[in-house]
Design an enzyme around this catalytic site. Structure first.
Site, PDB file in Angstrom:
ATOM      1  N   HIS A   6      79.585 -54.122 117.936  1.00 55.86           N
ATOM      2  CA  HIS A   6      80.580 -53.053 117.888  1.00 55.86           C
ATOM      3  C   HIS A   6      79.908 -51.705 118.174  1.00 55.86           C
ATOM      4  CE1 HIS A   6      84.053 -51.193 115.301  1.00 55.86           C
ATOM      5  NE2 HIS A   6      84.440 -51.367 116.542  1.00 55.86           N
ATOM      6  N   GLU A  42      89.312 -60.369 122.062  1.00 60.50           N
ATOM      7  CA  GLU A  42      88.727 -59.967 120.780  1.00 60.50           C
ATOM      8  C   GLU A  42      89.768 -59.930 119.664  1.00 60.50           C
ATOM      9  OE1 GLU A  42      86.764 -56.252 121.313  1.00 60.50           O
ATOM     10  OE2 GLU A  42      86.904 -55.680 119.197  1.00 60.50           O
ATOM     11  N   TYR A  44      97.551 -49.308 119.332  1.00 63.20           N
ATOM     12  CA  TYR A  44      96.108 -49.403 119.259  1.00 63.20           C
ATOM     13  C   TYR A  44      95.460 -49.417 120.645  1.00 63.20           C
ATOM     14  CZ  TYR A  44      91.440 -50.732 119.207  1.00 63.20           C
ATOM     15  OH  TYR A  44      90.096 -50.687 119.480  1.00 63.20           O
ATOM     16  N   HIS A  96      85.753 -48.418 127.433  1.00 63.88           N
ATOM     17  CA  HIS A  96      87.190 -48.634 127.249  1.00 63.88           C
ATOM     18  C   HIS A  96      88.002 -47.976 128.366  1.00 63.88           C
ATOM     19  CE1 HIS A  96      86.817 -49.033 122.589  1.00 63.88           C
ATOM     20  NE2 HIS A  96      85.914 -49.731 123.233  1.00 63.88           N
ATOM     21  N   ARG A 123      80.803 -59.759 116.916  1.00 62.96           N
ATOM     22  CA  ARG A 123      81.140 -58.344 117.114  1.00 62.96           C
ATOM     23  C   ARG A 123      80.546 -57.422 116.047  1.00 62.96           C
ATOM     24  NH1 ARG A 123      82.217 -55.236 120.165  1.00 62.96           N
ATOM     25  NH2 ARG A 123      84.202 -54.314 119.574  1.00 62.96           N
ATOM     26  N   GLU A 148      84.119 -57.234 114.070  1.00 61.32           N
ATOM     27  CA  GLU A 148      83.780 -55.817 113.848  1.00 61.32           C
ATOM     28  C   GLU A 148      84.071 -55.379 112.419  1.00 61.32           C
ATOM     29  OE1 GLU A 148      86.335 -54.159 116.918  1.00 61.32           O
ATOM     30  OE2 GLU A 148      87.575 -53.216 115.404  1.00 61.32           O
ATOM     31  N   ASN A 178      84.426 -45.731 108.919  1.00 68.70           N
ATOM     32  CA  ASN A 178      85.543 -44.872 109.361  1.00 68.70           C
ATOM     33  C   ASN A 178      86.675 -44.831 108.338  1.00 68.70           C
ATOM     34  OD1 ASN A 178      86.958 -43.212 111.063  1.00 68.70           O
ATOM     35  ND2 ASN A 178      87.213 -44.710 112.713  1.00 68.70           N
ATOM     36  N   GLU A 184      79.085 -52.767 123.423  1.00 71.97           N
ATOM     37  CA  GLU A 184      80.164 -51.778 123.549  1.00 71.97           C
ATOM     38  C   GLU A 184      79.533 -50.385 123.494  1.00 71.97           C
ATOM     39  OE1 GLU A 184      82.900 -51.641 120.226  1.00 71.97           O
ATOM     40  OE2 GLU A 184      84.533 -50.971 121.509  1.00 71.97           O
ATOM     41  N   TRP A 188      96.735 -53.608 111.491  1.00 76.38           N
ATOM     42  CA  TRP A 188      96.539 -52.597 112.538  1.00 76.38           C
ATOM     43  C   TRP A 188      95.439 -52.983 113.447  1.00 76.38           C
ATOM     44  CZ3 TRP A 188      92.308 -49.210 113.547  1.00 76.38           C
ATOM     45  CH2 TRP A 188      92.532 -48.357 114.652  1.00 76.38           C
ATOM     46  N   HIS A 218      93.187 -56.744 118.216  1.00 74.47           N
ATOM     47  CA  HIS A 218      93.183 -56.026 116.938  1.00 74.47           C
ATOM     48  C   HIS A 218      93.910 -56.749 115.802  1.00 74.47           C
ATOM     49  CE1 HIS A 218      91.999 -51.815 115.568  1.00 74.47           C
ATOM     50  NE2 HIS A 218      91.025 -52.236 116.337  1.00 74.47           N
ATOM     51  N   ASP A 252      82.713 -44.292 116.138  1.00 74.75           N
ATOM     52  CA  ASP A 252      82.529 -44.203 114.683  1.00 74.75           C
ATOM     53  C   ASP A 252      81.242 -44.875 114.206  1.00 74.75           C
ATOM     54  OD1 ASP A 252      85.125 -45.917 115.392  1.00 74.75           O
ATOM     55  OD2 ASP A 252      84.211 -46.985 113.723  1.00 74.75           O
ATOM     56  N   ARG A 306      86.804 -52.797 128.961  1.00 74.29           N
ATOM     57  CA  ARG A 306      87.827 -53.266 128.026  1.00 74.29           C
ATOM     58  C   ARG A 306      89.138 -52.596 128.380  1.00 74.29           C
ATOM     59  NH1 ARG A 306      88.934 -51.971 121.670  1.00 74.29           N
ATOM     60  NH2 ARG A 306      89.968 -50.194 122.643  1.00 74.29           N
ATOM     61  N   ASP A 309      91.210 -56.381 123.529  1.00 73.78           N
ATOM     62  CA  ASP A 309      91.139 -56.378 122.067  1.00 73.78           C
ATOM     63  C   ASP A 309      92.551 -56.489 121.502  1.00 73.78           C
ATOM     64  OD1 ASP A 309      90.652 -55.918 119.383  1.00 73.78           O
ATOM     65  OD2 ASP A 309      89.363 -54.168 119.721  1.00 73.78           O
TER      66      ASP A 309
HETATM   67  O1  EZ4 Z   1      89.419 -49.809 116.029  1.00 71.29           O
HETATM   68  O2  EZ4 Z   1      86.122 -48.595 115.536  1.00 71.29           O
HETATM   69  O3  EZ4 Z   1      86.629 -52.740 119.467  1.00 71.29           O
HETATM   70  N1  EZ4 Z   1      86.740 -51.671 118.974  1.00 71.29           N
HETATM   71  C1  EZ4 Z   1      87.648 -51.341 118.058  1.00 71.29           C
HETATM   72  C2  EZ4 Z   1      87.525 -49.938 117.502  1.00 71.29           C
HETATM   73  C3  EZ4 Z   1      88.022 -49.856 116.062  1.00 71.29           C
HETATM   74  C4  EZ4 Z   1      87.503 -48.605 115.418  1.00 71.29           C
HETATM   75  C5  EZ4 Z   1      87.876 -48.553 113.932  1.00 71.29           C
HETATM   76  O4  EZ4 Z   1      87.169 -47.563 113.283  1.00 71.29           O
HETATM   77  O5  EZ4 Z   1      88.505 -52.130 117.758  1.00 71.29           O
HETATM   78  O6  EZ4 Z   1      88.194 -49.040 118.327  1.00 71.29           O
HETATM   79 CO    CO Z   2      87.808 -54.163 118.337  1.00 71.36          CO
END
Ligand code: EZ4
Ligand code: CO
Length: 413
Positions: free
Chosen positions: A323, A247, A159, A122, A294, A273, A37, A350, A413, A223, A327, A147, A221
């Site tokens: 994951h 996560e 996010y 999600h 992941r 991931e 991605n 997922e 991020w 992130h 994407d 999630r 998550d």
């Molecule tokens: O942010 O796949 O757990 N899933 C994630 C995703 C990632 C995207 C990044 O390309 O964290 O949503």
């Molecule tokens: Co994630």
């Protein structure tokens, strides 16, 4: 038989996908997912300019040897671009081997260890009422695991929180295209504040447990945004709500960060991931610092490498949680499904359905029913790219967002 033709397809039916096509001298076609991605064209070039010339004429049955040839043979190892390119070759060769054998790929990986794959989807909401609506919809559709991401008071778009209206299909797509369609795109920017987040999140899970009881599997998550001690506080504060997993609590490079989190909490942890090699997990697995792996097959060197990673994890009682955002293309999702069906230490998958244009371009044979997936029984991976349909959607530059703290400092991020 040998590899006769290799080509790379870049298409954008709503989002960008990079797909490798390998054709053997006797006409068998194999497909591999190389989508990374926001960096799609780098992988396309790696495949076209560097790997394809090395592969023409090789015996396509020698999958392990080809993997080692591409990995060790390059001198420069690892990294998401390299490992996504190798993954695509590996997937295409497994697709060919299973098509030649006339069986779905999972049969060559040892056969099914279960009937189907439990998935999670999600749910998000800018506030708790919207979030509850979304979770209710998913439970009604049959999902047993969700999630949950939530807006944080005082922060804008963050996010994992979809801007879609509650009650609609809440597909979350963080990569943004240029608004004017010019292709001259810069990443969008989001704002983050860890103290506000840490103060808000436990109350959200309190509400959800109150509403949905203890039976629903809840995931979250983070992130990669916390320091080790902040992550430990988060994991500890969520302990009463019995999460299925928490996560990516810390930035992914430092495996030792999770020692701190483990010392303070029994909340199960998932990470990986953005990892691309078994070596990214060596400390995490041998010290039992995580509960779920992941990695995506697409970003970790393909089926050959992800199988080894998951077998290594199995020795330590660690399970898969591959994951599966949009994407990952349908080809990469199918690879994950065949592998997940075959291994003993499958945990959860997922799953976010692709849009209709994507499913016109990629003809899938996997099945999804009330929260559970099956890769299907077509020979190979069971996904075919329709090149004519793909040609209708030109590559469109899109980037993942950049994150900043309130004072402007760039943050994970
Ligand atoms: O942010 O796949 O757990 N899933 C994630 C995703 C990632 C995207 C990044 O390309 O964290 O949503
Ligand atoms: Co994630």
């Amino acid at each position: 038989m040998s590899i006769e033709q290799i080509s790379v397809n870049v298409t954008s039916p709503g989002r960008n996908f990079v797909t490798l096509k390998i054709v053997t001298s006797d006409g068998i076609v194999g497909w591999g997912d190389a989508t990374l991605n926001g960096r799609e064209l780098s992988v396309a070039s790696y495949l076209r300019d560097h790997l394809a010339p090395m592969l023409v004429g090789r015996d396509e049955e020698r999958i392990e040897d080809t993997w080692q040839y591409l990995y060790r043979g390059a001198y420069w190892r690892r990294g998401p671009v390299t490992m996504s390119a190798i993954a695509a070759v590996d997937m295409a060769l497994w697709d060919i081997k299973a098509k030649r054998a006339g069986v779905p790929l999972y049969q060559l990986l040892g056969g099914a260890s279960r009937d189907s794959l439990r998935t999670y989807y999600h749910a998000s909401g800018t506030d708790i009422a919207a979030l509850k609506d979304t979770v209710t919809g998913l439970v009604e559709e049959g999902f047993t695991a969700v999630r949950v991401q939530t807006g944080v008071p005082g922060l804008g778009q963050i996010y994992g929180v979809s801007s879609n209206t509650p009650g609609t299909k809440y597909n979350y797509e963080p990569a943004k295209r240029a608004a004017d369609g010019s292709g001259a795109v810069r990443p969008s920017e989001e704002i983050w504040d860890t103290p506000a987040y840490l103060a808000h999140v436990p109350g959200v899970f309190e509400e959800l447990r109150g509403e949905f009881g203890t039976g629903l599997r809840l995931l979250h998550d983070a992130h990669h945004r916390m320091s080790p001690i902040e992550a430990a506080r988060l994991a500890k504060s969520l302990e009463p709500y019995g999460l299925f997993w928490l996560e990516d609590v810390t930035p992914a490079e430092d495996q030792t960060a999770l020692r701190t989190v483990r010392q303070h909490s029994t909340t199960p942890l998932a990470i990986g991931e953005i990892f691309n090699s078994v070596h990214d997990y060596q400390t995490l697995i041998t010290e039992r610092l995580i509960d779920y792996v992941r990695s995506a097959v697409t970003h970790t060197g393909g089926i050959t490498a992800t199988r080894k990673l998951l077998d290594f994890a199995a020795i330590y009682g660690i399970r898969s949680g591959m994951h599966g955002p949009t994407d990952i293309s349908p080809v990469g999702m199918a690879a994950a499904m065949h592998l997940g069906l075959a291994i003993h230490n499958f945990g959860i998958q997922e799953y976010m359905p692709h849009n209709d244009d994507t499913l016109d371009v990629f003809r899938t044979s996997y099945r999804f029913e009330r929260g559970f997936l099956h890769p299907g029984d077509a020979p190979g991976l069971g996904v075919e790219l329709d090149e004519e349909a793909a040609a209708r959607f030109d590559y469109t530059a899109a980037y993942l967002p950049v994150n900043r703290l309130i004072d402007g400092t760039v943050h994970d991020w």
